[in-house]
Design a protein around this motif. Structure first.
Motif, PDB file in Angstrom:
ATOM      1  N   ALA A   7       0.713  -0.807   0.025  1.00 14.72           N
ATOM      2  CA  ALA A   7       0.069   0.220  -0.218  1.00 14.72           C
ATOM      3  C   ALA A   7       0.667   1.048  -0.376  1.00 14.72           C
ATOM      4  O   ALA A   7       0.544   2.764  -0.739  1.00 14.72           O
ATOM      5  N   ASP A  10       1.676   2.445  -3.330  1.00 10.88           N
ATOM      6  CA  ASP A  10       1.150   3.004  -4.429  1.00 10.88           C
ATOM      7  C   ASP A  10       0.484   1.800  -4.877  1.00 10.88           C
ATOM      8  O   ASP A  10      -0.297   2.515  -6.025  1.00 10.88           O
ATOM      9  N   GLN A  11      -0.196   0.760  -4.442  1.00 19.62           N
ATOM     10  CA  GLN A  11      -0.269  -0.491  -4.939  1.00 19.62           C
ATOM     11  C   GLN A  11      -1.443  -0.289  -4.310  1.00 19.62           C
ATOM     12  O   GLN A  11      -1.654  -0.237  -3.186  1.00 19.62           O
ATOM     13  N   GLU A  12      -2.685  -0.896  -5.417  1.00 15.04           N
ATOM     14  CA  GLU A  12      -4.142  -1.565  -4.332  1.00 15.04           C
ATOM     15  C   GLU A  12      -4.167  -2.664  -3.934  1.00 15.04           C
ATOM     16  O   GLU A  12      -3.740  -3.450  -4.948  1.00 15.04           O
ATOM     17  N   ILE A  14      -5.963  -5.717  -0.821  1.00 17.69           N
ATOM     18  CA  ILE A  14      -7.590  -5.480  -0.536  1.00 17.69           C
ATOM     19  C   ILE A  14      -6.957  -7.264  -0.118  1.00 17.69           C
ATOM     20  O   ILE A  14      -6.822  -7.662  -0.349  1.00 17.69           O
ATOM     21  N   VAL A  30      -5.371  -0.064   4.136  1.00 16.65           N
ATOM     22  CA  VAL A  30      -5.387  -0.593   2.895  1.00 16.65           C
ATOM     23  C   VAL A  30      -6.002   0.145   1.750  1.00 16.65           C
ATOM     24  O   VAL A  30      -7.091   0.379   2.492  1.00 16.65           O
ATOM     25  N   ASP A  31      -6.559  -0.836   0.360  1.00 14.88           N
ATOM     26  CA  ASP A  31      -7.536  -0.215   0.015  1.00 14.88           C
ATOM     27  C   ASP A  31      -9.279  -0.131   0.028  1.00 14.88           C
ATOM     28  O   ASP A  31     -10.191   0.143   0.473  1.00 14.88           O
ATOM     29  N   CYS A  52      -7.591  -9.942 -10.190  1.00 17.66           N
ATOM     30  CA  CYS A  52      -6.493  -9.480  -9.343  1.00 17.66           C
ATOM     31  C   CYS A  52      -4.889  -9.615  -9.917  1.00 17.66           C
ATOM     32  O   CYS A  52      -4.845 -10.839  -9.888  1.00 17.66           O
TER      33      CYS A  52
END
Length: 211
Positions: A7, A10-12, A14, A30-31, A52
């Motif tokens: 995170a 800058d990674q999405e 879940i 986190v997102d 994903c």
């Protein structure tokens, strides 16, 4: 920790866990954080997670659950499936049922500690897959003042340079260069990131050849 680091890059990210305390602790980092059973296909379908890029299964102490989740991820055709194992037998089973990468934290931690004790110049050591690794190493004294053209890393050390971390003396800023000019020389204080098959950090640290 993996989720938070991704995170921060800058990674999405879940996260799915059946422990609400863990979900509450990580939800702001986190997102999306889902409190549910990772063995249920409906969880992934309901939240549109089938496409994903990377699926990481970090179930500890419940190998049966780990097998079920990895099998489910394979059935759902996840692109990349990373699992965690505690021994070689588990690793073989997980690879057989569809895990593309299996990480053994205790083995990797022991190897990293051994590298740090025997080769102080090596800051970090990652074995990505069997026989292929990445190292973070202080620039060897034999490399200082020489360029990639001079050193020919692929020929002499069977590795490639993937990045250089350099602290600028005047501004005190830090620059990470992933496209290092082949004619530019290395400086004292540089941190090198090298990748290769059967990479031997000791040969790099003790480089004393004359070019």
């Amino acid at each position: 920790e993996v989720a938070i680091n991704l995170a921060c890059a800058d990674q999405e990210v879940i996260v799915i866990d059946n422990d609400m305390k863990k979900i509450e602790a990580i939800k702001d980092s986190v997102d999306l954080a889902i409190c549910s059973d990772g063995e249920l296909a409906s969880v992934y379908e309901d939240h549109d997670l089938l496409n994903c890029d990377l699926f990481v299964c970090g179930v500890f102490n419940h190998f049966k659950s780990l097998i079920l989740i990895v099998s489910l991820a394979k059935k759902m055709k996840m692109k990349e499936i990373i699992a965690v194992s505690t021994d070689l037998e588990q690793k073989s089973i997980l690879q057989a049922i569809g895990a593309t990468t299996v990480i053994q934290p205790e083995v990797e931690a022991a190897k990293a500690v051994s590298q740090r004790l025997t080769i102080p110049e090596v800051k970090k050591y990652y074995e990505l897959i069997d026989g292929f690794s990445v190292v973070e190493i202080d620039v060897p004294s034999a490399f200082v003042g020489k360029s990639l053209i001079d050193l020919d890393l692929r020929k002499n050390f069977n590795c490639n340079l993937i990045g250089v971390l350099r602290k600028e003396r005047r501004s005190d800023s830090v620059q990470f260069n992933t496209v290092y000019p082949p004619e530019k020389v290395f400086e004292l204080g540089d941190l090198l990131y090298l990748a290769g098959s059967d990479l031997d950090p000791s040969s790099l640290a003790s480089a004393d050849f004359v070019l």
